[in-house]
Design an enzyme around this catalytic site. Structure first.
Site, PDB file in Angstrom:
ATOM      1  CG  ASN A 197      16.416  -6.164  -3.753  1.00 26.34           C
ATOM      2  OD1 ASN A 197      17.449  -6.091  -3.096  1.00 26.34           O
ATOM      3  ND2 ASN A 197      16.311  -5.657  -4.967  1.00 26.34           N
ATOM      4  CD  GLU A 235      19.736  -4.679  -6.037  1.00 22.60           C
ATOM      5  OE1 GLU A 235      20.843  -4.187  -6.275  1.00 22.60           O
ATOM      6  OE2 GLU A 235      18.774  -4.018  -5.627  1.00 22.60           O
ATOM      7  CG  ASP A 279      13.134  -5.164  -7.071  1.00 20.88           C
ATOM      8  OD1 ASP A 279      12.169  -4.515  -7.510  1.00 20.88           O
ATOM      9  OD2 ASP A 279      14.208  -4.644  -6.735  1.00 20.88           O
ATOM     10  CG  ASN A 318      13.291  -2.183  -9.979  1.00 19.94           C
ATOM     11  OD1 ASN A 318      13.242  -1.388  -9.044  1.00 19.94           O
ATOM     12  ND2 ASN A 318      14.337  -2.961 -10.205  1.00 19.94           N
ATOM     13  CG  ASP A 378      10.042  -5.801  -3.663  1.00 15.73           C
ATOM     14  OD1 ASP A 378      11.068  -6.335  -4.098  1.00 15.73           O
ATOM     15  OD2 ASP A 378      10.014  -4.625  -3.219  1.00 15.73           O
ATOM     16  CG  ASP A 416      16.927  -0.537  -0.803  1.00 17.84           C
ATOM     17  OD1 ASP A 416      17.162  -1.753  -0.820  1.00 17.84           O
ATOM     18  OD2 ASP A 416      17.304   0.238  -1.702  1.00 17.84           O
ATOM     19  CG  HIS A 417      13.669  -3.993  -1.936  1.00 15.41           C
ATOM     20  ND1 HIS A 417      12.761  -3.912  -2.955  1.00 15.41           N
ATOM     21  CD2 HIS A 417      14.800  -3.398  -2.385  1.00 15.41           C
ATOM     22  CE1 HIS A 417      13.319  -3.285  -3.990  1.00 15.41           C
ATOM     23  NE2 HIS A 417      14.550  -2.967  -3.670  1.00 15.41           N
TER      24      HIS A 417
END
Length: 258
Positions: free
Chosen positions: A7, A34, A150, A152, A221, A250-251
């Site tokens: 991501n 994303e 991802d 989530n 992930d 951030d991933h």
DNA sequence: ATGTCCCCCGCTGGGGGA
């Protein structure tokens, strides 16, 4: 054969990181989430030059957006969850040839869900139901299948830096974990957990509060493999290196080797 | 409650999403 999920939190903002990372890690297939861009903005040329001559993308303005980048040709590209109406661009699937046969790759940017009880959480539950039905069909057609992206969802307590304090909050709820379990029940295996892994292995860290520096992260992930692929899996690793770069996603990227 | 980052709109800052 190596297949990665990452991501990138905007491919525009992260293109150089993708190019730098793939130069050092020339994986065969790179699945991104994303993108936050429309299809016309997709940087085909730069990715071709990096060796990814075959790219399938499914974008939208500002939010969401997924892509599969491949060194080998992609076939039978399908966008979105078949049978589930969705205004968001969250899923793209394609078939790619590998040394041991073709692999169906299903790349998803799962709904975040904001907080339990919210409208967005209800959407997440419906979306996950739709995905499960779609995967059931895909597995009927493709015995060598990878579901990655991802999610989530932190599937177990050990996938969270604070499972007690964050109990029943987003990513940690019983309902989300039940949906993850139902994907496993379809005959998929969490490739990361097929191997010994360091404690507190995470794939996402909040930008705020020095999340990465304090290793306050979540493992959200994932790369799931079908039963047929499971005996072929050689490894699954999270690469924390690009999370330390300037202006990172951030991933972290997660890579499957089969 | 907040922190941070990214996008959009459209203008030098605010709002939405994560």
């Amino acid at each position: 054969m190596k297949i990665t999920t990452w991501n990138v939190n905007s491919l525009t903002a992260r293109l150089q990181h993708v190019l730098d990372w793939t130069a050092a890690n020339p994986v065969d297939v790179l699945c991104l989430q994303e993108l936050k861009m429309t299809d016309d903005k997709f940087p085909f040329e730069a990715l071709h030059a990096a060796g990814y001559e075959h790219c399938a993308m499914f974008g939208q303005k500002t939010y969401n957006g997924v892509a599969i980048l491949s060194r080998q040709p992609l076939r039978d590209v399908v966008k979105n969850i078949v049978g589930f109406e969705d205004e968001h661009s969250r899923v793209i699937a394609a078939t790619v040839d590998g040394p041991a046969g073709e692999v169906r790759v299903v790349n998803g940017y799962f709904v975040n869900g904001q907080e339990p009880g919210s409208e967005k959480f209800a959407y997440k539950m419906n979306w996950l139901r739709g995905l499960n039905g779609y995967l059931r069909d895909e597995l009927g057609k493709h015995e060598r299948l990878v579901l990655l992206g991802d999610f989530n969802i932190a599937p177990e307590d050990r996938d969270s830096y604070d499972p007690v304090g964050l109990k029943d909050t987003i990513h940690h709820t019983v309902q989300e974990r039940e949906h993850f379990r139902q994907l496993i029940e379809l005959g998929l295996a969490d490739s990361f957990r097929m191997f010994d892994q360091p404690e507190k292995s995470f794939s996402w860290w909040d930008y705020r509060m020095l999340g990465y520096q304090k290793n306050r992260g979540l493992r959200i992930d994932h790369i799931l493999v079908s039963g047929k692929l499971k005996p072929e899996v050689k490894g699954c690793t999270i690469d924390r290196v690009p999370r330390k770069w300037e202006k990172p996603s951030d991933h972290a990227p997660v890579t499957l080797e089969i």
